[in-house]
Design an enzyme around this catalytic site. Structure first.
Site, PDB file in Angstrom:
ATOM      1  N   HIS A  30      30.515  21.763  37.741  1.00 38.25           N
ATOM      2  CA  HIS A  30      30.489  22.916  38.664  1.00 38.25           C
ATOM      3  C   HIS A  30      31.697  23.794  38.379  1.00 38.25           C
ATOM      4  O   HIS A  30      32.824  23.458  38.743  1.00 38.25           O
ATOM      5  CB  HIS A  30      30.536  22.427  40.118  1.00 38.25           C
ATOM      6  CG  HIS A  30      30.443  23.544  41.120  1.00 38.25           C
ATOM      7  ND1 HIS A  30      29.540  23.534  42.142  1.00 38.25           N
ATOM      8  CD2 HIS A  30      31.149  24.701  41.259  1.00 38.25           C
ATOM      9  CE1 HIS A  30      29.668  24.630  42.865  1.00 38.25           C
ATOM     10  NE2 HIS A  30      30.656  25.357  42.352  1.00 38.25           N
ATOM     11  N   HIS A  32      33.122  28.163  37.926  1.00 34.31           N
ATOM     12  CA  HIS A  32      32.900  29.614  37.924  1.00 34.31           C
ATOM     13  C   HIS A  32      33.690  30.191  36.757  1.00 34.31           C
ATOM     14  O   HIS A  32      34.931  30.178  36.794  1.00 34.31           O
ATOM     15  CB  HIS A  32      33.385  30.231  39.237  1.00 34.31           C
ATOM     16  CG  HIS A  32      32.663  29.686  40.427  1.00 34.31           C
ATOM     17  ND1 HIS A  32      31.568  30.297  40.978  1.00 34.31           N
ATOM     18  CD2 HIS A  32      32.861  28.559  41.149  1.00 34.31           C
ATOM     19  CE1 HIS A  32      31.124  29.576  42.001  1.00 34.31           C
ATOM     20  NE2 HIS A  32      31.894  28.512  42.128  1.00 34.31           N
ATOM     21  N   LYS A 116      20.877  27.054  41.578  1.00 34.70           N
ATOM     22  CA  LYS A 116      21.890  26.975  42.626  1.00 34.70           C
ATOM     23  C   LYS A 116      21.387  27.664  43.883  1.00 34.70           C
ATOM     24  O   LYS A 116      20.942  28.808  43.833  1.00 34.70           O
ATOM     25  CB  LYS A 116      23.178  27.656  42.137  1.00 34.70           C
ATOM     26  CG  LYS A 116      24.307  27.679  43.145  1.00 34.70           C
ATOM     27  CD  LYS A 116      24.884  26.302  43.394  1.00 34.70           C
ATOM     28  CE  LYS A 116      25.882  26.300  44.547  1.00 34.70           C
ATOM     29  NZ  LYS A 116      27.210  26.740  44.176  1.00 34.70           N
ATOM     30  N   HIS A 153      25.082  24.728  47.693  1.00 32.60           N
ATOM     31  CA  HIS A 153      26.282  25.048  48.455  1.00 32.60           C
ATOM     32  C   HIS A 153      25.930  24.642  49.880  1.00 32.60           C
ATOM     33  O   HIS A 153      25.199  25.359  50.571  1.00 32.60           O
ATOM     34  CB  HIS A 153      26.642  26.538  48.375  1.00 32.60           C
ATOM     35  CG  HIS A 153      27.906  26.847  49.109  1.00 32.60           C
ATOM     36  ND1 HIS A 153      29.099  27.094  48.476  1.00 32.60           N
ATOM     37  CD2 HIS A 153      28.183  26.874  50.431  1.00 32.60           C
ATOM     38  CE1 HIS A 153      30.048  27.276  49.369  1.00 32.60           C
ATOM     39  NE2 HIS A 153      29.515  27.155  50.572  1.00 32.60           N
ATOM     40  N   HIS A 191      30.587  20.173  45.662  1.00 31.85           N
ATOM     41  CA  HIS A 191      31.940  20.201  46.254  1.00 31.85           C
ATOM     42  C   HIS A 191      31.970  19.663  47.687  1.00 31.85           C
ATOM     43  O   HIS A 191      32.310  20.389  48.618  1.00 31.85           O
ATOM     44  CB  HIS A 191      32.543  21.599  46.184  1.00 31.85           C
ATOM     45  CG  HIS A 191      31.590  22.748  46.496  1.00 31.85           C
ATOM     46  ND1 HIS A 191      30.843  22.822  47.637  1.00 31.85           N
ATOM     47  CD2 HIS A 191      31.282  23.862  45.780  1.00 31.85           C
ATOM     48  CE1 HIS A 191      30.130  23.924  47.626  1.00 31.85           C
ATOM     49  NE2 HIS A 191      30.375  24.573  46.507  1.00 31.85           N
ATOM     50  N   ASP A 264      34.783  23.194  40.620  1.00 34.63           N
ATOM     51  CA  ASP A 264      34.653  24.417  41.427  1.00 34.63           C
ATOM     52  C   ASP A 264      35.821  25.364  41.169  1.00 34.63           C
ATOM     53  O   ASP A 264      36.244  26.100  42.064  1.00 34.63           O
ATOM     54  CB  ASP A 264      34.535  24.108  42.925  1.00 34.63           C
ATOM     55  CG  ASP A 264      33.954  25.297  43.691  1.00 34.63           C
ATOM     56  OD1 ASP A 264      33.383  26.197  43.043  1.00 34.63           O
ATOM     57  OD2 ASP A 264      34.080  25.327  44.922  1.00 34.63           O
TER      58      ASP A 264
HETATM   59  O1  DOR Z   1      35.747  28.804  47.207  1.00 37.63           O
HETATM   60  C1  DOR Z   1      34.738  29.174  46.637  1.00 37.63           C
HETATM   61  N1  DOR Z   1      34.767  30.096  45.658  1.00 37.63           N
HETATM   62  N2  DOR Z   1      33.574  28.647  47.002  1.00 37.63           N
HETATM   63  C2  DOR Z   1      32.409  29.109  46.525  1.00 37.63           C
HETATM   64  O2  DOR Z   1      31.388  28.613  46.907  1.00 37.63           O
HETATM   65  C3  DOR Z   1      32.379  30.254  45.591  1.00 37.63           C
HETATM   66  C4  DOR Z   1      33.640  30.370  44.862  1.00 37.63           C
HETATM   67  C5  DOR Z   1      33.783  31.689  44.145  1.00 37.63           C
HETATM   68  O3  DOR Z   1      32.841  32.101  43.456  1.00 37.63           O
HETATM   69  O4  DOR Z   1      34.838  32.302  44.254  1.00 37.63           O
HETATM   70 ZN    ZN Z   2      31.507  26.918  43.393  1.00 39.21          ZN
END
Ligand code: DOR
Ligand code: ZN
Length: 369
Positions: A30, A32, A116, A153, A191, A264
């Site tokens: 997981h 980004h 997702k 989520h 998460h 995450d």
């Molecule tokens: O803290 C987070 N940041 N939780 C999420 O679900 C998305 C992520 C983000 O894309 O910044």
């Molecule tokens: Zn995330």
């Protein structure tokens, strides 16, 4: 040549207090990676530690088609040096009216690994998320039929629900229904942050698993307010009480194959964090494996790190285990205060702090170290 099935690589982790751990290379289930100038510099921090990563689709606009997933995958690969051994595993962002046949084709053709589900308005770039899970029951039925994992989520978005209860309420109100209606659907509750989530996952069948982040193993909700407000420790789901952090540590180090690594890591520009309405997200990619090693060491469970970081995830996803290894050493080092990522300043998790473990190498077999 030694193979991993015959020759365990971790001779040194059975002793009481090891200073060096060699494990099969982990994956991040997981992450980004963002896009544009930020992607160009962020991707390398993940690729340095992990062989593969499940890449979140919450871009602007979100990744909702096969074509968008292919283009994003190409941009990720282009952002890395040519010889980088890293495989991005792509996901689609579920919307109320997403096309089930597109999702199915994406999975069958090996472009999409999972979907997702962001409840609409739950978190960063989730405005196009699902407003009512019943609206996507057709898509979930298709995913169940073809064996495509659903990544959740898991937070209720009703504004009347206390922010610290949102995960538990999501489990009660929504996850129980998804599990009941789609008993053969593979689900990852992403998460997780609560004892309730740990218990629910433990009690469920083998098709429900969960990822655990390094920051939720390291901090509880007090950390966000220590001496003042700490925007760089704000993420969603938000960190909970100490009792929950301890439950997460227990789950991660239990050896239970339903729990695996998912960082995450979610970078935001410093100005988007240190502001009147700061974004949720913690950039932990530069320190992720080191944090996991620290938490496992503190729990006297370094012998369980390899299963959590490198085995449980691929087994759940039905993917092969990585063949190469990484080496972690107990050598204290100081985390950078910030990073300039494509000209954007980002403050990492544990900025300027000391971390007791350090990733010291990557090799093909143990003897490479
Ligand atoms: O803290 C987070 N940041 N939780 C999420 O679900 C998305 C992520 C983000 O894309 O910044
Ligand atoms: Zn995330």
């Amino acid at each position: 040549m030694p193979t991993f099935n015959q020759a365990p690589v971790r001779q040194e982790i059975n002793i009481q207090s090891p200073r060096r751990v060699i494990i099969r290379q982990p994956d991040d289930w997981h992450v980004h990676l963002r896009d544009g100038p930020m992607l160009a510099s962020v991707a390398g921090y993940t690729a340095r530690q992990f062989a593969r990563a499940i890449v979140m689709p919450n871009l602007v606009p979100p990744v909702t088609t096969m074509a968008a997933a292919i283009a994003y995958r190409d941009r990720i690969i282009a952002a890395l040096p040519l010889d980088t051994a890293f495989t991005p595993l792509m996901t689609a962002y579920l919307t109320d009216d997403i096309d089930a046949s597109e999702i199915e084709r994406g999975f069958q053709e090996g472009v999409l690994t999972a979907c997702k589900l962001y409840p609409a308005h739950a978190t960063t770039n989730s405005a196009h998320g699902v407003t009512d899970v019943r609206k996507i029951y057709g898509v979930l039925a298709a995913m169940e039929r073809i064996g495509m994992p659903l990544l959740l989520h898991g937070e209720a978005t009703d504004r009347h629900v206390d922010i610290f209860d949102r995960e538990a309420v999501f489990i009660d109100r929504i996850l129980t229904k998804i599990v009941a209606n789609f008993p053969a659907l593979k689900i990852v509750l992403e998460h997780i942050t609560t004892r309730e989530a740990v218990q629910f996952v433990e009690a469920a069948g083998p098709l429900l698993a969960a990822t655990i982040t390094p920051h939720h193993l390291m901090i509880n909700r007090n950390a966000m307010f220590e001496g003042g407000i700490r925007p760089h420790l704000y993420c969603l789901p938000v960190a909970k009480r100490e009792v929950h952090r301890l439950a997460l540590r227990k789950a991660a180090t239990s050896g239970n194959p339903k729990f695996f690594l998912g960082t995450d890591s979610a970078p935001h520009a410093v100005g988007d964090k240190e502001t009147a309405c700061g974004c949720a997200g913690i950039f932990n990619a530069p320190v992720a494996l080191e944090c996991y090693a620290t938490a496992f060491d503190e729990e006297n469970a370094l012998d369980k790190l390899e299963a959590f970081a490198s085995e449980n995830g691929p087994k759940f996803y039905g993917l092969p285990l990585n063949e190469n290894t990484v080496c972690l050493e107990k050598t204290e080092w100081r985390v950078e205060a910030d990073f300039a990522l494509g000209g954007i300043t980002v403050v990492p998790f544990l900025a300027s702090g000391l971390v007791p473990w350090k990733l010291s190498g990557r090799g093909a077999v143990t003897s490479d170290y």
